[in-house]
Design a protein around this motif. Structure first.
Motif, mmCIF file in Angstrom:
data_model
loop_
_atom_site.group_PDB
_atom_site.id
_atom_site.type_symbol
_atom_site.label_atom_id
_atom_site.label_comp_id
_atom_site.label_asym_id
_atom_site.label_seq_id
_atom_site.Cartn_x
_atom_site.Cartn_y
_atom_site.Cartn_z
ATOM 1 N N SER A 7 -15.346 -12.936 4.139
ATOM 2 C CA SER A 7 -13.922 -12.695 3.954
ATOM 3 C C SER A 7 -13.069 -13.504 4.908
ATOM 4 O O SER A 7 -11.863 -13.498 4.824
ATOM 5 C CB SER A 7 -13.620 -11.208 4.138
ATOM 6 N N ALA A 17 -1.128 -12.431 1.879
ATOM 7 C CA ALA A 17 -2.255 -11.659 1.392
ATOM 8 C C ALA A 17 -2.138 -11.461 -0.104
ATOM 9 O O ALA A 17 -1.058 -11.505 -0.682
ATOM 10 C CB ALA A 17 -2.287 -10.313 2.100
ATOM 11 N N ASP A 21 -5.364 -6.127 -1.315
ATOM 12 C CA ASP A 21 -6.337 -6.479 -0.280
ATOM 13 C C ASP A 21 -5.859 -5.888 1.044
ATOM 14 O O ASP A 21 -5.046 -6.487 1.740
ATOM 15 C CB ASP A 21 -6.468 -8.000 -0.192
ATOM 16 N N GLU A 22 -6.359 -4.708 1.401
ATOM 17 C CA GLU A 22 -5.885 -3.993 2.587
ATOM 18 C C GLU A 22 -6.123 -4.791 3.859
ATOM 19 O O GLU A 22 -5.279 -4.821 4.760
ATOM 20 C CB GLU A 22 -6.563 -2.630 2.674
ATOM 21 N N GLN A 23 -7.281 -5.442 3.949
ATOM 22 C CA GLN A 23 -7.581 -6.232 5.146
ATOM 23 C C GLN A 23 -6.554 -7.340 5.348
ATOM 24 O O GLN A 23 -5.942 -7.455 6.414
ATOM 25 C CB GLN A 23 -8.976 -6.845 5.027
ATOM 26 N N ASP A 50 0.301 -2.894 1.169
ATOM 27 C CA ASP A 50 0.493 -3.843 0.074
ATOM 28 C C ASP A 50 1.958 -3.938 -0.332
ATOM 29 O O ASP A 50 2.510 -5.030 -0.488
ATOM 30 C CB ASP A 50 -0.368 -3.418 -1.123
ATOM 31 N N HIS A 84 -5.375 -15.599 6.034
ATOM 32 C CA HIS A 84 -6.694 -16.209 5.832
ATOM 33 C C HIS A 84 -7.071 -17.083 7.020
ATOM 34 O O HIS A 84 -8.213 -17.088 7.486
ATOM 35 C CB HIS A 84 -6.700 -17.044 4.549
#
Length: 398
Positions: A7, A17, A21-23, A50, A84
């Motif tokens: 990830s 994000a 996608d919580e992370q 989110d 990312h």
């Protein structure tokens, strides 16, 4: 849940994000919201990460409670957030991102309410939740005295030897001494930083923080590469207080930032402790003020564990030295104390001073003679040199 290598790979569209996608959403928000932002924490709690990220990414209407000026500032930050890339940087540095409500998340941090961290960047292999279950914060002045450094070192070493995790802020002074004390005894320690965990601060502690990461854990709220600021140090202290069972302040002046940790611990219902110092020392003035309120005075690791540990973890009672005269029967001690210091006395006089009968006084005097405390001079009795020393030492001990 921690971010793994899969990830952490950067994607072509690295500006925001993805939905759901919580992370990534929470990593995105660590670039936008300051640590301890209760308004932002409320948005995340009520709307979800989110929805908050989408509102920021789409540059929509301000969220509830955000002024136009503040919203503009948040949008400016959001435009530069690259979750990312942050995850890829973290992965390369051996850092993982731990989310709330996952296996490794320390549940006690939830006591912070809306000021709870969005997540924690963690460097080191041990499980954060398991280590935090049995942890104590040791904090204090950066410009500490030799006494403060000694107390922080020995106290932390004693805690580590008893199986407790020592938590501190990685700073100069008491923090560094606390970490070193735990490491020197082969124990475990956690450093909570006010900046990115991949960039140790202060730089003079780069080696120490690297060693902590190898043997323990280095954690923080700020994403990789982010730098600490004065207010971030204060906000970091709430994490130290919430993570641990109690906070020990070793040395602190009246305006010391370590007192913020103690105050946060008190608000959260954690144990607050202080190590006393000289009454004339300005670096102990803040600790003494805590002790005048409701902090508990501690002087060693055993006393800390007695407070924060399980039932039965009692510190040994501190006593003065046992003197030979302490082993005497109480009645014999009364007769011994009744003899004049520099002359002999007859049994009747001794009996009156000891509040007993002459026959009992004589019986006790013969016992004391056998033990070398008194000697007979005709009809009178006198203290021996041994007894004189014993009486003198007894007064000194008191």
């Amino acid at each position: 849940m921690a971010v793994g290598p899969e990830s952490a790979t950067a994607r072509p569209d690295d500006t925001a994000a993805g939905p759901g996608d919580e992370q990534l959403n929470r990593v995105f928000l660590t670039r936008v919201l300051e640590p301890g932002d209760e308004t932002g924490g409320r948005w995340v709690r009520e709307l979800g990460a989110d929805a908050v990220v989408r509102r920021l990414r789409d540059r929509g209407e301000p969220l509830p409670g955000a002024s136009a000026k503040r919203w503009a500032g948040l949008l400016a930050r959001a435009a530069h957030a690259q979750p990312h890339r942050d995850l890829a940087t973290a992965h390369d540095a051996g850092v993982r991102f731990v989310l709330p409500d996952t296996t490794e998340w320390p549940r006690q941090l939830d006591d912070l309410g809306d000021a709870r961290p969005l997540g924690l960047w963690v460097r080191g292999t041990p499980d954060l939740r398991m280590w935090a279950l049995r942890s104590v914060a040791v904090v204090g002045a950066r410009a500490c005295t030799a006494y403060g450094a000694h107390m922080a070192t020995t106290l932390s070493a004693g805690l580590a030897e008893r199986g407790w995790i020592v938590v501190s802020g990685g700073a100069y002074g008491v923090d560094g001494a606390a970490h070193r004390g735990a490491l020197a005894s082969g124990g475990a320690t956690i450093a909570v930083l006010a900046g990115g965990v991949d960039r140790p601060y202060p730089r003079g502690h780069a080696g120490l923080i690297a060693r902590i990461a190898e043997q323990g854990l280095v954690i923080g709220e700020l994403p990789p590469g982010d730098h600490p600021t004065p207010h971030r140090f204060i906000l970091r202290n709430r994490v130290i207080a919430a993570l641990t069972r109690g906070t020990v302040v070793v040395e602190a002046a009246h305006r010391s930032g370590s007192l913020a940790t103690a105050r946060a611990a008190r608000r959260l219902g954690r144990h607050t402790m202080g190590v006393p110092g000289p009454a004339t020392s300005g670096l102990s003035a803040g600790v003494h003020a805590l002790l005048r309120q409701d902090a508990v005075l501690v002087t060693d690791a055993a006393e800390v564990v007695e407070l924060v540990g399980d039932m039965g973890d009692l510190a040994p009672e501190h006593k003065g030295p046992v003197l030979p005269r302490d082993l005497l029967d109480p009645a014999a001690r009364h007769v011994l104390a009744a003899l004049p210091a520099h002359r002999d006395a007859e049994p009747q006089e001794i009996a009156r001073a000891a509040q007993t009968t002459p026959d009992d006084a004589i019986a006790r005097l013969y016992e004391l003679r056998a033990l070398g405390y008194v000697e007979r001079h005709g009809d009178g009795w006198k203290l021996t040199r041994q007894a004189m020393i014993s009486v003198r030492d007894g007064h000194t001990a008191r």
